[in-house]
Enzyme design. Structure first.
Site, PDB file in Angstrom:
ATOM      1  N   GLU A  94      46.247 -10.314  10.292  1.00 31.34           N
ATOM      2  CA  GLU A  94      45.891  -9.200  10.558  1.00 31.34           C
ATOM      3  C   GLU A  94      44.448  -8.623  10.617  1.00 31.34           C
ATOM      4  OE1 GLU A  94      49.748  -6.885   9.084  1.00 31.34           O
ATOM      5  OE2 GLU A  94      48.600  -7.743   7.234  1.00 31.34           O
ATOM      6  N   CYS A 107      37.658  -4.958  10.353  1.00 39.18           N
ATOM      7  CA  CYS A 107      38.103  -6.169   9.252  1.00 39.18           C
ATOM      8  C   CYS A 107      38.744  -7.211   9.734  1.00 39.18           C
ATOM      9  CB  CYS A 107      38.691  -5.252   8.144  1.00 39.18           C
ATOM     10  SG  CYS A 107      39.167  -6.200   6.716  1.00 39.18           S
ATOM     11  N   CYS A 114      45.972 -17.430   1.680  1.00 39.08           N
ATOM     12  CA  CYS A 114      44.849 -17.522   0.732  1.00 39.08           C
ATOM     13  C   CYS A 114      45.109 -18.435  -0.298  1.00 39.08           C
ATOM     14  CB  CYS A 114      44.356 -16.141   0.433  1.00 39.08           C
ATOM     15  SG  CYS A 114      42.852 -16.387  -0.667  1.00 39.08           S
ATOM     16  N   CYS A 118      44.466 -14.420  -6.449  1.00 38.48           N
ATOM     17  CA  CYS A 118      43.893 -13.471  -7.245  1.00 38.48           C
ATOM     18  C   CYS A 118      44.978 -12.398  -7.581  1.00 38.48           C
ATOM     19  CB  CYS A 118      43.019 -12.426  -6.484  1.00 38.48           C
ATOM     20  SG  CYS A 118      41.507 -13.325  -6.121  1.00 38.48           S
ATOM     21  N   CYS A 121      46.236  -9.135  -5.519  1.00 40.71           N
ATOM     22  CA  CYS A 121      46.137  -9.198  -4.165  1.00 40.71           C
ATOM     23  C   CYS A 121      47.460  -9.991  -3.589  1.00 40.71           C
ATOM     24  CB  CYS A 121      45.096 -10.195  -3.669  1.00 40.71           C
ATOM     25  SG  CYS A 121      44.762 -10.286  -1.960  1.00 40.71           S
ATOM     26  N   GLU A 174      39.888 -16.207   2.225  1.00 41.69           N
ATOM     27  CA  GLU A 174      38.418 -16.396   1.544  1.00 41.69           C
ATOM     28  C   GLU A 174      37.628 -16.982   2.647  1.00 41.69           C
ATOM     29  OE1 GLU A 174      36.848 -15.595  -0.924  1.00 41.69           O
ATOM     30  OE2 GLU A 174      35.111 -16.984  -0.195  1.00 41.69           O
ATOM     31  N   HIS A 229      35.332  -7.587 -10.078  1.00 37.07           N
ATOM     32  CA  HIS A 229      36.441  -7.159 -10.579  1.00 37.07           C
ATOM     33  C   HIS A 229      36.650  -7.156 -12.074  1.00 37.07           C
ATOM     34  CE1 HIS A 229      37.465  -6.942  -6.612  1.00 37.07           C
ATOM     35  NE2 HIS A 229      38.056  -8.100  -6.621  1.00 37.07           N
ATOM     36  N   CYS A 347      43.016  -2.598   1.815  1.00 31.36           N
ATOM     37  CA  CYS A 347      42.423  -3.980   1.189  1.00 31.36           C
ATOM     38  C   CYS A 347      43.596  -4.495   0.237  1.00 31.36           C
ATOM     39  CB  CYS A 347      41.091  -3.862   0.203  1.00 31.36           C
ATOM     40  SG  CYS A 347      40.138  -2.794   1.007  1.00 31.36           S
TER      41      CYS A 347
HETATM   42  N1  SAH Z   1      38.716 -13.478  -0.225  1.00 30.17           N
HETATM   43  C1  SAH Z   1      37.554 -12.518  -0.128  1.00 30.17           C
HETATM   44  C2  SAH Z   1      38.254 -11.332   0.956  1.00 30.17           C
HETATM   45  C3  SAH Z   1      39.182 -10.599   0.044  1.00 30.17           C
HETATM   46  S1  SAH Z   1      39.752  -9.019   0.590  1.00 30.17           S
HETATM   47  C4  SAH Z   1      37.138 -11.830  -1.575  1.00 30.17           C
HETATM   48  O1  SAH Z   1      37.635 -12.433  -2.343  1.00 30.17           O
HETATM   49  O2  SAH Z   1      36.292 -11.052  -1.627  1.00 30.17           O
HETATM   50  C5  SAH Z   1      38.695  -8.022   0.134  1.00 30.17           C
HETATM   51  C6  SAH Z   1      38.542  -7.256  -1.163  1.00 30.17           C
HETATM   52  O3  SAH Z   1      39.858  -6.441  -1.302  1.00 30.17           O
HETATM   53  C7  SAH Z   1      38.360  -8.241  -2.139  1.00 30.17           C
HETATM   54  O4  SAH Z   1      37.466  -7.497  -3.097  1.00 30.17           O
HETATM   55  C8  SAH Z   1      39.477  -8.302  -3.032  1.00 30.17           C
HETATM   56  O5  SAH Z   1      39.661  -8.613  -4.247  1.00 30.17           O
HETATM   57  C9  SAH Z   1      40.244  -6.749  -2.620  1.00 30.17           C
HETATM   58  N2  SAH Z   1      41.450  -6.584  -3.028  1.00 30.17           N
HETATM   59  C10 SAH Z   1      42.509  -7.698  -2.924  1.00 30.17           C
HETATM   60  N3  SAH Z   1      43.648  -7.159  -3.202  1.00 30.17           N
HETATM   61  C11 SAH Z   1      43.592  -5.645  -3.212  1.00 30.17           C
HETATM   62  C12 SAH Z   1      44.261  -4.645  -3.781  1.00 30.17           C
HETATM   63  N4  SAH Z   1      45.830  -4.653  -3.951  1.00 30.17           N
HETATM   64  N5  SAH Z   1      43.840  -3.426  -3.787  1.00 30.17           N
HETATM   65  C13 SAH Z   1      42.451  -3.195  -3.529  1.00 30.17           C
HETATM   66  N6  SAH Z   1      41.717  -4.170  -3.334  1.00 30.17           N
HETATM   67  C14 SAH Z   1      42.113  -5.255  -3.181  1.00 30.17           C
END
Ligand code: SAH
Length: 378
Positions: A94, A107, A114, A118, A121, A174, A229, A347
């Site tokens: 996406e 974006c 991934c 996390c 996510c 990532e 986080h 996000c």
């Molecule tokens: N792998 C990269 C890009 C991830 S997406 C990274 O970890 O930075 C970008 C951001 O969205 C990251 O900070 C990620 O932790 C956050 N994110 C992931 N899931 C989320 C959710 N459900 N709600 C809000 N932010 C989220």
């Protein structure tokens, strides 16, 4: 067929050299591709006819295949893009366009799925499928520019603001785990013959792969966002499992190194606000101590829920209070506006239509037996 979207400037020049063509020819073709969004060699009127004929035989300009196109009430637009050219219906990523008053941000995704897993996510829940190629990463920008009608014919005067003025690598995946393809795509974003974006308008977001942060600084020092986080290792180990490999002390040192030769730059620390997990006053104070000597800004992200996540979004008052504590300590802290909520474009909600081919089994417990908020990672 060679897909020319796979080459950055140097790569295309090298490939042209093999065809006994001059480097300036490569730049010409690059401008047609990326500035004019052109995918047809016949239209490249200032390129020699014989070269156009040769290219038509051996090369192509093949962007991603649009599978879905949705626009949210707030104007946020999300594309589901197929990346396996019909061979595999399941592989899609996406890309999201976020229009704002004075800028437009795209974006971009860097992997299908991934591997980092996390806890909060949605992309992580589907497991890792594969890295995107350079063509598939830059192809999202190439495609979005065309879809938004924002392409320019080479040689035409620049007029007004660009529709896509900023790119963030914050979609699925990532970025630093797909280093080489990401670097080539970044180079195209920055190059004048490509998208001509300044390095401060291109942001890589990472969960903190320390050695790759150092390499990025040495190759293309674009703006860096770090997904923090949590203010301590015990909590971060549970939220961002990568922390077990690169704990906070190493991560903070890498952040400082990243900025060593760029005194005007700062790290953006992303901090997802999870009710009852990481959002207390004590967490804010610990956070301030942690980043004390890193030039940085905070971006607080209200958690975006998805089915079965087990987490809840912090209440707005809690987010405000947390933000105030950071502001009172003299730090810059913004709260990310949630965009595209109604189309799951926010996000961490990007899941695409990717079949989970990992060995990870995601079994959703029935609604009634789900753990309450706050106990999700206990
Ligand atoms: N792998 C990269 C890009 C991830 S997406 C990274 O970890 O930075 C970008 C951001 O969205 C990251 O900070 C990620 O932790 C956050 N994110 C992931 N899931 C989320 C959710 N459900 N709600 C809000 N932010 C989220």
């Amino acid at each position: 067929m060679v897909n020319l979207l796979d080459f950055d400037v140097e790569g295309l020049a090298a490939w042209f050299a093999q065809l006994n063509e001059k480097p300036f020819r490569a730049r010409q073709v690059l401008r047609w591709m990326h500035r004019a969004g052109c995918d047809d060699f016949a239209q490249m009127t200032d390129v020699a006819k014989s070269l156009r004929a040769k290219l038509t035989e051996i090369a192509e300009i093949r962007g991603p295949r649009p599978m879905r196109d949705t626009t949210a009430a707030d104007g946020t637009r999300k594309w589901l893009l197929g990346v396996d050219n019909g061979k595999n219906e399941d592989n899609a990523v996406e890309a999201v366009f976020i229009p704002e008053a004075h800028r437009g941000t795209l974006c971009v995704s860097t992997q299908v799925g991934c591997a980092l897993d996390c806890a909060f996510c949605s992309t992580g829940k589907q497991g890792f499928n594969r890295n995107l190629t350079t063509a598939e990463i830059i192809g999202q920008l190439w495609y979005a520019n065309r879809a938004l009608g924002a392409v320019k014919v080479p040689g035409a005067p620049d007029e007004g603001e660009r529709v896509i003025s900023n790119v963030v690598l914050m979609g699925m995946g990532e970025p630093l785990a797909n280093f080489d393809a990401v670097v080539s795509a970044l180079r195209l974003m920055l190059d004048d013959h490509g998208y001509g974006l300044s390095r401060r308008r291109v942001t890589v977001s990472t969960a903190g792969i320390v050695p790759a942060m150092d390499r990025l600084r040495e190759t293309v020092p674009v703006a860096l966002a770090v997904s923090l986080h949590a203010p301590d290792d015990a909590l971060r180990d549970r939220l961002v499992p990568l922390n077990k490999k690169y704990p906070l002390k190493d991560l903070m040192a890498a952040c400082r190194r990243y900025l060593e030769n760029a005194p005007r730059d700062f790290i953006t620390f992303e901090y997802v606000m999870l009710a009852g997990i990481n959002d207390s006053d004590a967490h804010a104070h610990a956070l301030l101590r942690l980043v004390r000597d890193v030039p940085s800004k905070f971006n607080l992200i209200p958690f975006n829920p998805f089915p079965g996540s087990g987490f809840h979004r912090s209440r707005p008052e809690r987010v405000r209070r947390f933000q105030e504590l950071l502001l009172d300590a003299g730090r810059i802290a913004t709260v990310r506006k949630t965009r595209g909520d109604d189309i799951d474009a926010a996000c961490g909600q990007l899941a695409g239509q990717v079949r989970d081919r990992s060995r990870r089994v995601v079994v959703m417990p029935p609604e009634s037996s789900r753990r309450p908020a706050g106990a999700a990672i206990s």
